[in-house]
Design an enzyme around this catalytic site. Structure first.
Site, mmCIF file in Angstrom:
data_model
loop_
_atom_site.group_PDB
_atom_site.id
_atom_site.type_symbol
_atom_site.label_atom_id
_atom_site.label_comp_id
_atom_site.label_asym_id
_atom_site.label_seq_id
_atom_site.Cartn_x
_atom_site.Cartn_y
_atom_site.Cartn_z
ATOM 1 N N ASP A 17 0.390 6.062 -0.948
ATOM 2 C CA ASP A 17 0.112 6.183 0.483
ATOM 3 C C ASP A 17 -1.035 7.103 0.860
ATOM 4 O O ASP A 17 -1.502 7.037 1.992
ATOM 5 C CB ASP A 17 1.387 6.623 1.218
ATOM 6 C CG ASP A 17 1.353 6.287 2.697
ATOM 7 O OD1 ASP A 17 0.654 5.328 3.080
ATOM 8 O OD2 ASP A 17 2.040 6.961 3.487
ATOM 9 N N HIS A 57 1.014 14.170 1.902
ATOM 10 C CA HIS A 57 -0.162 13.498 2.446
ATOM 11 C C HIS A 57 -0.132 13.313 3.958
ATOM 12 O O HIS A 57 -1.094 12.763 4.523
ATOM 13 C CB HIS A 57 -0.371 12.153 1.747
ATOM 14 C CG HIS A 57 0.783 11.213 1.843
ATOM 15 N ND1 HIS A 57 1.789 11.186 0.905
ATOM 16 C CD2 HIS A 57 1.112 10.271 2.762
ATOM 17 C CE1 HIS A 57 2.671 10.266 1.239
ATOM 18 N NE2 HIS A 57 2.288 9.699 2.366
ATOM 19 N N HIS A 94 9.601 4.554 -0.022
ATOM 20 C CA HIS A 94 8.577 5.580 0.177
ATOM 21 C C HIS A 94 9.063 6.522 1.260
ATOM 22 O O HIS A 94 9.104 6.169 2.442
ATOM 23 C CB HIS A 94 7.241 4.937 0.575
ATOM 24 C CG HIS A 94 6.196 5.960 0.933
ATOM 25 N ND1 HIS A 94 5.766 6.895 0.033
ATOM 26 C CD2 HIS A 94 5.528 6.209 2.086
ATOM 27 C CE1 HIS A 94 4.851 7.677 0.613
ATOM 28 N NE2 HIS A 94 4.701 7.281 1.861
ATOM 29 N N ASP A 96 8.447 9.744 3.178
ATOM 30 C CA ASP A 96 7.505 10.795 3.563
ATOM 31 C C ASP A 96 8.228 12.127 3.729
ATOM 32 O O ASP A 96 9.237 12.217 4.435
ATOM 33 C CB ASP A 96 6.820 10.438 4.879
ATOM 34 C CG ASP A 96 5.802 9.325 4.730
ATOM 35 O OD1 ASP A 96 4.895 9.482 3.906
ATOM 36 O OD2 ASP A 96 5.921 8.304 5.436
#
Length: 980
Positions: free
Chosen positions: A179, A418, A53, A55
């Site tokens: 997330d 996000h 994951h 970001d």
């Protein structure tokens, strides 16, 4: 000393020589047979999904994450993750991996040679590397507008198709939202319209999660806006099982399979792992479970991770009979197919998943408002981007636009992440998001000004005025020159707007270049709050009424008249007599204000009913003091979490009415609140169906954490209910202290009733048949905590971190002081029969007119519009996308998304549109192709084509209520033809 060392080595050598040979690769160990997991009869398949994951900005900027710089903040770099994963996949065809964030993968791809790219293509074709989600980022679901979601998903998915498309290419079919901090029904519906078949996420309200886990309902069918979506909630977040994170940053022990080593740990490691599998399997219905083997920025050393994972899988699979589990490398799409084959119908869900809480006093509802200036800037840049793409679409081959929309498209794609628009990144990362947007905005402003200059045949230079909301424009500072003003309307319907131009003096004549007539101008002084916001603000604003064509512009002139003849006076502040209500009347409303405070007291809609309807509507500013933790729970308020110190806000005192400025076209009420860091201007326009409230808040005092709200109280009876929009789409019913699918245990009565508002919130009195809708110019948190009441959090300044990873307080500053935020609410008060008008008003707020100004030339073509149909468009038709895309020589291709914005529940009817005469594109429509919402696959791969097109006729298509349809229109052109 040297002799001693030598003796030790010799002794050790002897010991090793005496050991027997050992087969350390033998995977059979003595594991006692275990009872079957309750509810499961056969062997359970464990779908191992290796993933990372990544970001797109959070603790570090996008570039810092990609290149691996600033290890003092976070160790690791995305480029190394992709490098090592590809290397391991090439070595072993049994391994699989999923990747999500195209913003990173695109950058990595552009650095690779031809051989490496071919290897990756082979991995994709062979199913080893699967792209999941496929957007430019993993976008937020609370603070994003649906148009921005569509754009960023399309940016990523179309790029994947361009690189990997072919007869064997399978586009992403999984929405991987692991997330984001809550999930919207609009996002689920949009994902389905893009061709996604399944949705996976990791965060849901802990009470809802506990109930679903107990009842084995962690997988369900989400029926969002009528779309069906298989939905799976991950077990214990999206990381590897506790103790089995084999990443180079992890502290978990490796799998040591040598029985003679003192580190040998296979029996206990296998035992712990099987126990975890049993626990997880007991909460799911099918004979399949999914293990997300990875986490944030995992696989920095893919060899290490895969090697340990291979050993673990080998031991589990060698003992399947005893332990009841079989492990396979898999992907979410493969897992979804297996689940749907093994179980019948799933439970339906129709509401959304807000708010999210991970503990009794930890509601993630603060980020609905965090970083209000960034949220407003993202919305403004969205508007600039749409106009930029319109101008590009209209431009001919000979036009020199001085830039392109690409930079802003990519910056907007990143900003939907996000931890970006959500306001939950570190401050230096938020600054980087704004930097990217500013660079893209500058590029698009060059496109817009050069494109409109060409069409208007303007002999001088047109410039964009980015700071009109701060009453500043560089090109209008020279008061000795006349001004040419071009105003573009991005809506597909004509509209009337009031344009405000900052000036140094009032000595101009207004001239409408379209009608060739002089026009009324009203001058108004700039407020003290504006001068505090921008010390360079010009002293006056000229306000005039502009009638704008659909998808086009109209032009106006302010002719300087330094001899003062015929110029209008500046509107004056009129004295008010205390004790009598101040009434401001327009064609639609009578609005009553307190003569001492300027506070709104009452609104009459003159058009409602037979003789009008009146309700109390008051407004106040208040604040919640931020909790820093207490004896009940140490949880403080922060960037993510909203936790007020008390269960009611503190009033910030009565404002003072500083100015009452009536005019013929509009009237303004100016207020200043105690201590001077809150001010407000309320505007009532003569012919608008909304009342504009422009608030300015900040710098918030730093003595303690403060969360500032504005609250509207009315005499409406609302039955503890209000409605909030879902990313600008459907309205979702919210009931105080209640969730529709489980019995809510109320632990935070304020924060637990806050919901995200992207464009509007509504309260309704069904007995009276009246409603109040408050439209917002950015995403905010809102709640209705009492009858007839709705409050919006507009700004936050907090002195503690909330322990969710960002590790710094939400304490924004600018120029050495606390951040000042300015925004607008539009109040629409009407009977419920007219309620549908909020959709039309909302489009006006979202698509702000684009204003460009010149002061050194002549303008020959005063008006132009790209919408050419002889049939006026419905006020509920919206052109979501109008974008030129690559095409063959002598052809023009347009990507067009058309939307019927009115749902059937609000009286929406089908809208028919002729595609062959809609746009003023050179040439004739040769044909068109309908695509899925993200424009990366044919519509037939998304829906049943026959039923989807049953109401179409040749080049006329029909939009059902609330439907968005996506087309590529192909026009045949001549080489010499030029739109401009």
């Amino acid at each position: 000393m040297k002799l001693s060392v030598l003796c030790l080595v010799l002794v050790w050598t002897v010991v090793i020589a005496d050991e027997p040979d050992i087969d350390i690769n033998h995977a059979n160990i003595d594991i006692p047979s275990r009872e079957k997991v309750p509810g499961h009869k056969g062997t359970i398949t464990v779908h191992v999904v290796p993933h990372t994951h990544d970001d797109v900005g959070w603790l570090k900027t996008v570039d810092q994450y990609y290149y691996g710089s600033r290890d003092d903040i976070y160790k690791g770099g995305v480029q190394y993750i992709i490098d090592t994963v590809i290397e391991q996949l090439v070595k072993d065809p049994k391994k699989k991996f999923i990747y999500v964030e195209v913003a990173f993968f695109k950058r990595w791809w552009e650095e690779q040679d031809k051989e490496t790219r071919q290897q990756v293509k082979n991995l994709v074709t062979g199913g080893q590397l699967e792209f999941i989600n496929g957007g430019y980022c993993m976008n937020d679901e609370a603070s994003v507008h649906y148009t921005a979601t569509i754009d960023q998903m399309s940016e990523g998915l179309v790029w994947l198709k361009e690189q990997f498309g072919g007869p064997h290419y399978n586009p992403p079919t999984i929405a991987w939202q692991i997330d984001p901090f809550g999930h919207s029904s609009a996002h689920a519906a949009l994902s389905a319209q893009m061709g996604m078949k399944g949705l996976f996420f990791a965060r849901m309200h802990y009470q809802d999660y506990d109930k679903r886990k107990k009842n084995k309902d962690l997988e369900f069918n989400w029926k969002a806006e009528g779309e069906d979506m298989f939905t799976s909630v991950m077990y214990r977040h999206y990381n590897a099982p506790p103790g089995f994170n084999f990443d180079r940053r992890g502290v978990d022990p490796p799998m040591v399979r040598n029985p003679q080593s003192p580190e040998y740990n296979i029996p206990e490691r296998v035992e712990d792992f099987v126990s975890y599998l049993e626990e997880q399997a007991s909460h799911y219905r099918s004979g399949n479970i999914m293990l997300t083997m990875g986490g944030d920025f995992c696989y920095q050393n893919a060899h290490k991770y895969f090697k340990n994972l291979d050993i673990l899988m080998e031991y589990i699979n060698a003992n399947t009979t005893a332990n009841g589990f079989k492990m396979i490398y898999s992907t979410p799409s493969q897992y979804m197919d297996a689940v749907l084959k093994s179980i019948g119908a799933l439970q339906n869900k129709t509401d959304d998943l807000f708010p999210y809480a991970d503990g009794p006093h930890s509601y993630w509802t603060g980020y609905f408002t965090s970083r209000p200036a960034l949220k407003g800037y993202v919305r403004d840049c969205n508007n600039v981007l749409q106009v930029c793409k319109h101008v590009e679409a209209a431009a001919g081959v000979e036009d020199k636009l001085g830039g392109s929309s690409e930079l802003l498209r990519l910056a907007m794609g990143v900003s939907q992440h996000h931890d970006a628009v959500s306001g939950t990144s570190k401050q230096h990362v938020a600054n980087d998001y704004a930097r990217r947007l500013a660079a893209g905005q500058t590029e698009c402003e060059n496109v817009i000004t050069s494109g409109l200059k060409a069409k208007a045949v303007y002999t001088g230079k047109l410039e964009a005025c980015r700071l009109l909301n701060e009453s500043y424009c560089e090109v209008t500072q020279d008061g000795n020159r006349s001004l040419s003003i071009v105003v573009y309307n991005a809506r597909v319907t004509p509209r009337v707007e009031y344009i405000r131009i900052p000036l140094t003096h009032p000595h101009y004549h207004g001239y409408n270049l379209v009608t060739q007539q002089y026009m009324q101008i009203e001058y108004i002084k700039v407020s003290p709050a504006t001068r505090a916001l921008n010390p360079n603000a010009l002293p006056l604003e000229a306000v005039f009424r502009a009638e704008l064509p659909p998808l086009g512009f109209a032009s106006f002139q302010l002719k300087v008249s330094l001899n003062y003849l015929g110029s209008s006076p500046v509107l004056r502040s009129v004295p008010v007599y205390y004790g009598e209500d101040l009434m401001v009347e327009s064609k639609i409303y009578k609005v009553y204000f307190d003569s001492r405070t300027g506070a709104m007291k009452m609104i009459t809609n003159k058009l409602a009913g037979l003789s009008g309807r009146t309700d109390k509507v008051t407004q106040r500013f208040m604040e919640y003091s931020s909790s820093t933790g207490d004896k009940v729970d140490k949880q403080p308020s922060g960037a993510y979490i909203f936790r007020p110190l008390n269960d009611s806000p503190d009033d910030l005192g009565d404002p003072v009415l500083t100015d009452y400025i009536p005019g013929e076209q509009f009237t303004e009420i100016w207020q200043t609140f105690p201590d001077g860091w809150i001010s407000q201007v309320t505007r009532v326009y003569n012919d608008k169906f909304y009342i504009e409230v422009e608030w300015t808040v900040g710098p918030i005092p730093l003595d303690h954490g403060r969360e500032i709200i504005t609250r509207y109280d009315t005499s409406l009876s609302t039955n503890k209910t209000f409605y909030t929009d879902s990313n600008g789409r459907e309205l979702v019913k919210r009931v105080l202290n209640k969730q529709p699918t489980w019995d809510l245990n109320v632990t935070e009565p304020i924060a637990g009733n806050y919901y995200p508002v992207n464009t509007r919130a509504t309260i309704v009195d069904s007995t009276k048949g009246m409603q109040l809708t408050v439209l917002t110019d950015r995403s905010q948190g809102a709640a209705s905590l009492a009858e007839g009441q709705v409050e919006f959090m507009v700004h936050r300044r907090i002195l503690k971190d909330d322990y969710r990873g960002v590790a710094e307080p939400l304490n924004e500053t600018a120029n050495g002081h606390g951040l000042i935020a300015r925004g607008k609410h539009w109040l629409f008060y009407s009977d419920t029969m007219s309620y549908h008008m909020h959709r039309d008003i909302g489009l006006d707020m979202f698509y702000k007119p684009s204003v460009v100004i010149g002061n050194e030339g002549e303008l020959e073509v005063p008006t132009w519009n790209f919408y050419k149909s002889s049939t006026p468009a419905s006020e509920y038709l919206n052109v979501v996308t109008l974008q030129k895309i690559p095409s063959a020589e002598n052809t023009t291709a347009l990507l067009v998304r058309l939307e019927n914005t009115l749902p059937a529940s609000e009286g929406g009817k089908p809208i028919s549109v002729r595609l062959d005469d809609m746009f003023g594109t050179p040439g004739k429509l040769k044909g068109y192709q309908e695509l899925g919402l993200a424009a990366d696959r044919d519509i037939a791969k998304v829906v049943d084509y026959k039923s989807h097109t049953q109401y179409d006729d040749a080049d006329t298509i029909t939009l059902q209520p609330f439907q968005i349809r996506t087309f590529v229109l192909n026009f045949v052109t001549n080489e010499t033809e030029n739109t401009f």
